[in-house]
Enzyme design. Structure first.
Site, PDB file in Angstrom:
ATOM      1  CG  ASP A  62      -1.714  -1.245   1.432  1.00 41.11           C
ATOM      2  OD1 ASP A  62      -2.119  -1.846   0.432  1.00 41.11           O
ATOM      3  OD2 ASP A  62      -1.935  -1.640   2.605  1.00 41.11           O
ATOM      4  CD  GLU A 271      -8.993  -2.989  -0.928  1.00 42.56           C
ATOM      5  OE1 GLU A 271      -9.447  -3.084   0.216  1.00 42.56           O
ATOM      6  OE2 GLU A 271      -8.236  -3.855  -1.421  1.00 42.56           O
TER       7      GLU A 271
HETATM    8  O1  FUB Z   1      -3.227  -3.585   3.478  1.00 48.63           O
HETATM    9  C1  FUB Z   1      -4.528  -3.884   3.912  1.00 48.63           C
HETATM   10  C2  FUB Z   1      -5.509  -3.578   2.847  1.00 48.63           C
HETATM   11  O2  FUB Z   1      -5.229  -4.330   1.682  1.00 48.63           O
HETATM   12  C3  FUB Z   1      -5.504  -2.159   2.356  1.00 48.63           C
HETATM   13  O3  FUB Z   1      -6.076  -1.259   3.246  1.00 48.63           O
HETATM   14  C4  FUB Z   1      -6.194  -2.332   1.076  1.00 48.63           C
HETATM   15  O4  FUB Z   1      -6.146  -1.236   0.217  1.00 48.63           O
HETATM   16  C5  FUB Z   1      -5.506  -3.558   0.533  1.00 48.63           C
HETATM   17  O5  FUB Z   1      -4.302  -3.250  -0.100  1.00 48.63           O
END
Ligand code: FUB
Length: 368
Positions: A62, A271
């Site tokens: 991320d 997301e």
């Molecule tokens: O790293 C945990 C979660 O996985 C993140 O918040 C999302 O965007 C995905 O990458």
């Protein structure tokens, strides 16, 4: 189902086969089927990823990259092996701290500045420090982070430091009115800052219908022809610690001006929001989650509505895909992650590659 898909793509050959097929797929079950029957064409290319991990001695994911004072700083998640079984809520992403990284140039050495914030130093936090972002204003660095509170509800917090590498000190409470995950803070050319945020499934966005958390709501969004659940955005106050006004939806329209539908898994927001501005246009980019694409939509204002434009990156190895886009000197770069080092979806490694644009400002699709 998500868990079986994760297992099925944990080898580079299948990941590359998916990369060739990703944009044509209509839903996650189609993808599973296609992945296991895809011809293993282009095997030599499939084995060689586009770029190499930036860090090899810890797992990172991320990556939110920024240039502060001419230097590149990366604010990633710090993945760990917590021995928690995989599930659709993402319990296996059980991260406990952030390491901040820096580089003098894109191909330069990466320095790990150690722990910038630990979950034990966030007074209201329960578990799972997920994807962070950072910003700089008025001599202060701000680290924005999602973490579950003691009731197991994701909230977004802010911590401050006088240096970009921390240590950061967390505010005593989460940002009022914040929820879900993946904050991305964008400061416009007029100095106004905005936070974009939200994430489905484990990110709990589908539990926030009507502005209130419903612990009994479904674990996933409806997979039907209703408008998709959108990311959220809010203005930030000049001190960067609060929302300045209401939380709004980041509406994404299709080519006919209609909101994307929930069943449109190849295009709807899931997301990992990011915002950048190029030639006066606002580019909202994000992960499509269960179809594993990085996609983007553009608008003439930071609040949209945005119009879907296309795919930035085909699926990487591993279930999640997450990115940031940043100008460095006279080029644009995309920081992203995959699971090249571990083959495990919860133990990721960050990477960077150049982002190229067409003459009309459209982004060229990357095959990672
Ligand atoms: O790293 C945990 C979660 O996985 C993140 O918040 C999302 O965007 C995905 O990458």
């Amino acid at each position: 189902m998500l868990t079986s898909f994760k297992t099925s793509v944990s080898v580079p050959v299948l990941a590359a086969s998916l990369a060739l097929l990703g944009a044509c797929q209509s839903n996650s079950s189609t993808q599973e089927t296609t992945a296991t029957t895809a011809p293993q064409a282009d095997t030599a290319a499939a084995k060689k990823p586009l770029s190499e991990p930036l860090v090899r001695d810890i797992y990172t994911a991320d990556p939110s990259a920024h240039v502060f004072g001419g230097k590149i700083y990366i604010y990633p998640s710090h993945d760990i092996e917590a021995d928690i079984p995989e599930n659709d809520k993402g319990d296996h992403f059980a991260m406990r701290d952030y390491h901040i990284l820096s580089m003098d140039s894109i191909n330069g050495k990466v320095t790990d500045h150690g722990v910038g914030l630990d979950v034990k130093d966030i007074p209201w936090a329960g578990r799972q420090l997920w994807a962070p972002d950072a910003a700089f204003k008025n001599g202060t660095y701000y680290l924005y982070f999602p973490v579950k509170d003691k009731q197991d509800v994701f909230r977004i917090g802010v911590a401050t430091s006088k240096t970009p590498t921390g240590p950061f000190k967390a505010e005593p409470t989460p940002i009022a009115g914040s929820f879900s995950i993946d904050p991305a803070v964008f400061t416009d050319t007029d100095g106004q800052s905005y936070m974009y945020f939200g994430g489905l499934w484990g990110g709990q966005l589908q539990r926030w219908q009507g502005g209130k958390y419903n612990p009994n709501a479904a674990e996933k969004e409806p997979n039907s022809d209703v408008p998709a659940l959108n990311a959220r955005m809010a203005k930030l106050t000049p001190d960067m610690k609060k929302f300045d006004g209401p939380v709004k939806e980041v509406v994404i329209l299709d080519e006919n001006g209609k909101p994307l539908q929930s069943s449109d898994n190849n295009r709807r927001f899931f997301e990992g929001a990011w915002m950048h501005k190029y030639n006066g246009k606002y580019y909202f980019s994000y992960s499509t989650g269960d179809t594993h694409l990085l996609a983007y939509a553009t608008a003439n204002t930071p609040a949209g509505p945005f119009t879907y434009q296309g795919v930035i990156m085909q699926p990487v190895q591993g279930w999640t895909t997450h990115h940031s886009i940043v100008p460095i000197k006279d080029k644009w770069y995309i920081f992203y992650h995959d699971t090249q080092l571990s083959g495990k979806t919860w133990l990721r490694n960050i990477k960077v590659t150049e982002l190229k644009r067409r003459a009309d400002g459209g982004i060229e699709t990357i095959t990672p």
